[in-house]
Design a protein around this motif. Structure first.
Motif, mmCIF file in Angstrom:
data_model
loop_
_atom_site.group_PDB
_atom_site.id
_atom_site.type_symbol
_atom_site.label_atom_id
_atom_site.label_comp_id
_atom_site.label_asym_id
_atom_site.label_seq_id
_atom_site.Cartn_x
_atom_site.Cartn_y
_atom_site.Cartn_z
ATOM 1 N N PRO A 95 -75.137 35.521 45.608
ATOM 2 C CA PRO A 95 -75.706 36.890 45.007
ATOM 3 C C PRO A 95 -75.521 37.184 43.526
ATOM 4 N N ASP A 96 -74.352 36.629 42.984
ATOM 5 C CA ASP A 96 -73.925 36.939 41.626
ATOM 6 C C ASP A 96 -73.338 35.600 40.846
ATOM 7 N N VAL A 97 -73.953 34.786 40.501
ATOM 8 C CA VAL A 97 -73.150 33.395 40.060
ATOM 9 C C VAL A 97 -71.905 33.824 39.015
ATOM 10 N N ALA A 98 -72.349 34.478 38.304
ATOM 11 C CA ALA A 98 -71.261 34.917 37.229
ATOM 12 C C ALA A 98 -69.882 35.648 37.723
ATOM 13 N N VAL A 99 -70.112 36.430 38.941
ATOM 14 C CA VAL A 99 -69.298 37.077 39.517
ATOM 15 C C VAL A 99 -68.359 35.704 40.214
ATOM 16 N N LEU A 100 -69.159 34.645 40.994
ATOM 17 C CA LEU A 100 -68.588 33.796 41.674
ATOM 18 C C LEU A 100 -67.464 32.757 40.573
ATOM 19 N N GLY A 101 -68.230 32.608 39.386
ATOM 20 C CA GLY A 101 -67.664 31.806 38.583
ATOM 21 C C GLY A 101 -66.402 32.576 37.908
ATOM 22 N N ARG A 102 -66.098 33.688 38.023
ATOM 23 C CA ARG A 102 -65.078 34.335 37.609
ATOM 24 C C ARG A 102 -63.933 34.466 38.475
ATOM 25 N N ALA A 103 -64.527 34.291 39.866
ATOM 26 C CA ALA A 103 -63.458 34.208 40.983
ATOM 27 C C ALA A 103 -62.811 32.723 41.038
#
Length: 251
Positions: free
Chosen positions: A216-224
């Protein structure tokens, strides 16, 4: 065109003109369709470098008792062996994860194209440097990242690599990895893999249905995942829209 993924990958490292694209097309002549779980780049293909044009493949080693460690995942546009890997005996196996199209590129032809076209040579060496960086990140994941970070990092990395060659549709892409594959890649049991995947789903970082991954949000996944996309030479932000290359079985 079937070679779009290869051209697009190399164009990330610098522009290519028509002659250079034609030279890359010529390297892909005689590409062969493979079924899932076919071994590629071995036996009668000595002196060649396998190039994945469609589908997915992986690299692994087996221990004497049959335990498997996956240490490479190939997406369209990837060379499945080092540029000069044909010069020494292979210490690993490359196998398709899905139906795939693979060109057995003669090493002499590949090196000839590099000599005639310096920009192709620079792009291929830059691609090799990126491949080495991916392997280093996998080592860091196995040694230091938690199982949750490890899984998030892999999903984010593969999503970004596929998006770079035009193989992401909105927020979704193909990813034909089973839980056993994920376990053998990350050094986890299938029970642990299932638990981590379910947690990523509950956190709404991914959706995984069969061989299809949605982020859904690759930036959020990347931060995780604590992922810095610099090692891929990519950005987490949205890519420019492109026409996707042909998939296996497409008209």
């Amino acid at each position: 065109m079937m070679t779009n993924a290869f051209v697009r990958k190399l164009e990330r490292f610098g522009p290519l003109d028509r002659d250079e694209r034609d030279a890359l097309d010529a390297l892909c002549a005689g590409a062969v369709h493979h079924r899932a779980d076919d071994e590629i780049g071995q036996g009668g293909q000595a002196g060649t470098v396998p190039l994945l044009l469609a589908g997915f493949a992986y690299r692994f080693k087996l221990l004497s008792d049959g335990r498997r460690q996956i240490h490479g995942l190939f997406v369209p546009g990837d060379l499945c062996r080092h540029l000069y890997g044909h010069l020494s005996p292979s210490d690993h196996v490359v196998r398709t994860l899905s139906p795939a199209v693979v060109a057995a590129v003669p090493a002499a032809a590949l090196h000839g194209a590099m000599e005639r076209h310096p920009r192709i040579a620079r792009a291929l060496w830059a691609s090799t440097v990126t491949d080495d960086a991916v392997l280093r990140e996998w080592v860091v994941s196995l040694g230091r990242r938690s199982a949750y970070e490890r899984m998030a990092h892999l999903f984010c990395e593969v999503f970004l690599r596929l998006r770079a060659v035009g193989l992401v549709d909105g927020q979704s892409c193909d990813l034909p990895l089973t839980q056993m594959d994920l376990g053998d890649l990350m050094g986890l049991s299938t029970v642990h893999v299932n638990r981590v995947v379910q947690q990523l789903r509950r956190d709404e970082l991914i959706a995984l249905k069969g061989p299809h991954l949605t982020v859904p949000d690759v930036a959020v996944l990347g931060r995780a995942a604590d992922l810095d996309p610099a090692y891929l030479g990519l950005e987490v932000g949205p890519a420019h829209p492109r026409n996707a290359p042909a998939r296996v079985g497409a008209a």
